[in-house]
Scaffold this motif. Structure first.
Motif, mmCIF file in Angstrom:
data_model
loop_
_atom_site.group_PDB
_atom_site.id
_atom_site.type_symbol
_atom_site.label_atom_id
_atom_site.label_comp_id
_atom_site.label_asym_id
_atom_site.label_seq_id
_atom_site.Cartn_x
_atom_site.Cartn_y
_atom_site.Cartn_z
ATOM 1 N N TYR A 1 21.173 -74.149 -81.460
ATOM 2 C CA TYR A 1 22.220 -74.483 -82.433
ATOM 3 C C TYR A 1 23.377 -73.486 -82.385
ATOM 4 O O TYR A 1 24.538 -73.871 -82.563
ATOM 5 N N GLY B 1 25.387 -74.420 -79.377
ATOM 6 C CA GLY B 1 26.146 -75.628 -79.673
ATOM 7 C C GLY B 1 27.365 -75.386 -80.527
ATOM 8 O O GLY B 1 28.425 -76.012 -80.330
ATOM 9 N N THR B 2 27.262 -74.470 -81.482
ATOM 10 C CA THR B 2 28.389 -74.224 -82.397
ATOM 11 C C THR B 2 29.358 -73.169 -81.894
ATOM 12 O O THR B 2 30.418 -72.978 -82.484
ATOM 13 N N ASN B 3 29.017 -72.490 -80.773
ATOM 14 C CA ASN B 3 29.875 -71.404 -80.279
ATOM 15 C C ASN B 3 30.388 -71.625 -78.854
ATOM 16 O O ASN B 3 30.705 -70.661 -78.154
ATOM 17 N N LYS C 1 36.943 -70.110 -75.294
ATOM 18 C CA LYS C 1 36.196 -70.237 -76.547
ATOM 19 C C LYS C 1 35.555 -68.921 -76.989
ATOM 20 O O LYS C 1 34.938 -68.855 -78.055
ATOM 21 N N GLU D 1 25.886 -84.526 -82.335
ATOM 22 C CA GLU D 1 26.936 -83.512 -82.258
ATOM 23 C C GLU D 1 26.314 -82.179 -81.845
ATOM 24 O O GLU D 1 25.403 -81.694 -82.520
ATOM 25 N N SER E 1 27.444 -79.359 -82.241
ATOM 26 C CA SER E 1 27.746 -78.365 -83.275
ATOM 27 C C SER E 1 27.090 -78.702 -84.606
ATOM 28 O O SER E 1 27.567 -78.296 -85.670
ATOM 29 N N GLY F 1 24.540 -77.572 -85.992
ATOM 30 C CA GLY F 1 24.034 -76.412 -86.729
ATOM 31 C C GLY F 1 22.520 -76.354 -86.776
ATOM 32 O O GLY F 1 21.833 -76.856 -85.880
#
Length: 451
Positions: free
Chosen positions: A33, A36-38, A212, A281, A283, A285
């Motif tokens: 997670y 995925g979010t970073n 990113k 998705e 991202s 979380g």
């Protein structure tokens, strides 16, 4: 320390128990997670560098201090520091606080895993529809009774194993169950990679976009490296105190690090191809694994059986990590206050259970209780992973590099001259004395927005 002090009984036992500490939900839940979010692959590159240059040297240093002292995380610094510098014991106390905060939310996440074992068996989450998966997860975490019940189940389960001791509890469980986790993850990867559109997930994981990378992303990567290798919180120091005298510490730490990285990459290959194949998705979380994994198994023959087995093994992975962190306060109370192992475990579980209440209810009754804009779950995670653990890592490096010194380092890492680790010893010393603490400090201050 007492000659009757418990410890690991074999070289393999040392390896799997230490690996059981490192390989947990940090690999299966947190690594996917956060990746995925970073930013996917770019985060993975930073994480790999953080592991090699920052986390591994600290891990070796922690284990070494534990074996040298044969004591808990506070007593170790009392024994090894000069008489005029007993303030170094603050490292042990910081580790204790980190352990409590981590277990306050981590046992809640482990509770989700335990709950999903039963949801798998009943077929409640047997669907490839993102909306169905999201609703099932949301219903569980927003139900305060369910959230607390499963967290307390986890605390009772791990507490019972800890009460059995180091060799008969921690080591015995890790020896039997860790290999199974590897096998099932490989099976899951094979299935995930054969899904239509899976290659988009592979690209997300391995084709970096370095634009990113930001300071907070780097700090998160360092925090994850510390979290996953169980360092900066007294865990590896405590486990090191149970190491056999002939154990090659640098080699063992490196094997654990490589195995830990392998499991993380396997988890990524199991999850991200499925994320893109089923339209989730990346991202999403903390809920990412709990929505994606059921979808993968729902698309397989005998998927319900394999899904239940996966969450059983994920529960095993969580158990190994929780045991290692819980051992920090238990060892401390047993050795410093003379409590029996059962009494120390009961007190530790009770305190963690109290802190765990607001964390477990962060998606329900305590959702609006926030500090610095963070609910209890996120606050405990942030303080432990982004502040206390990196700071603990800095202090351990400073202690080993400038107080403990090169002669003692040589003695410990060469096993009194019986191992030819001269290059490794020099590399570890240079890293912990000059490079690693500076890197952690700069990353930490930059990530926290100090400059």
């Amino acid at each position: 320390m007492s000659q009757n002090r418990d410890g690991f009984t074999s070289t393999f036992g040392v390896l799997v128990a230490t690996l059981g500490s490192a390989v947990g939900l940090g690999n299966i839940w947190k690594f996917p997670y956060l990746t995925g979010t970073n930013g996917g692959a770019s985060f993975l590159v930073v994480y790999l560098l953080a592991t090699l240059l920052v986390a591994l040297p600290v891990m070796i240093a922690e284990i070494m201090l534990g074996r040298a002292s044969r004591a808990n995380a506070v007593t170790a610094f009392e024994q090894l520091a000069p008489k005029s510098q007993k303030f170094w014991t603050v490292i042990g106390y910081m580790g204790l606080v980190s352990a409590v905060l981590i277990l306050a939310f981590y046992t809640g996440v482990a509770g989700w895993v335990f709950a999903y074992i039963f949801k798998s068996i009943t077929g409640a989450i047997h669907s490839t529809d993102p909306a169905t998966a999201k609703a099932a997860f949301g219903e569980m975490v927003s139900n305060p009774t369910q959230a607390l019940f499963w967290q307390w189940v986890v605390l009772a389960w791990t507490g019972a194993i800890i009460m059995m001791g180091v060799s008969k509890g921690i080591e015995a469980v890790a020896k039997k169950l860790m290999p199974l986790l590897f096998l099932l993850l490989v099976l899951l990867c094979i299935r995930s990679l054969t899904l239509p559109g899976a290659m988009e997930g592979v690209k997300f994981l391995f084709a970096p976009d370095f634009s990113k990378i930001t300071a907070p992303v780097v700090l998160t990567a360092v925090g994850l490296a510390f979290f996953k290798l169980s360092i900066g919180m007294g865990t590896m120091l405590t486990y090191g105190s149970y190491f056999r005298q002939e154990q090659n510490i640098p080699a063992t730490a490196t094997r654990v690090m490589l195995a830990d990285l392998s499991v993380s990459l396997l988890a990524g290959l199991a999850i991200f191809p499925a994320v893109f194949a089923f339209g989730f998705e990346p991202s999403a979380g903390p809920s990412l694994v709990f929505m994606t994994i059921p979808a993968v198994f729902a698309s397989m023959p005998f998927g319900t059986v394999f899904m239940a087995l996966f969450f059983v093994l994920a529960a095993i992975a969580a158990t190994g990590a929780i045991l290692s962190i819980l051992e920090v306060p238990v060892a401390m109370m047993s050795e410093r206050f003379g409590f029996s192992r059962k009494k120390a475990t009961a007190i530790s579980v009770g305190v963690i259970g109290l802190f765990g209440v607001p964390a477990s209810l962060s998606s329900s009754l305590s959702a609006d209780m926030k500090l610095f804009g963070l609910n209890a779950f996120d606050l405990f995670d942030y303080i432990s992973s982004n502040i206390l653990m990196p700071l603990g890592g800095i202090l351990i490096c400073l202690f080993v590099g400038w107080v403990y010194g090169l002669p003692q380092l040589k003695k410990q890492l060469s096993n009194n001259g019986t191992l030819n680790n001269s290059f490794v010893i020099k590399a570890v010393f240079v890293l912990v004395r000059y490079i690693t603490p500076v890197l952690i400090g700069v990353i930490m201050l930059r990530g926290l927005g100090v400059f």
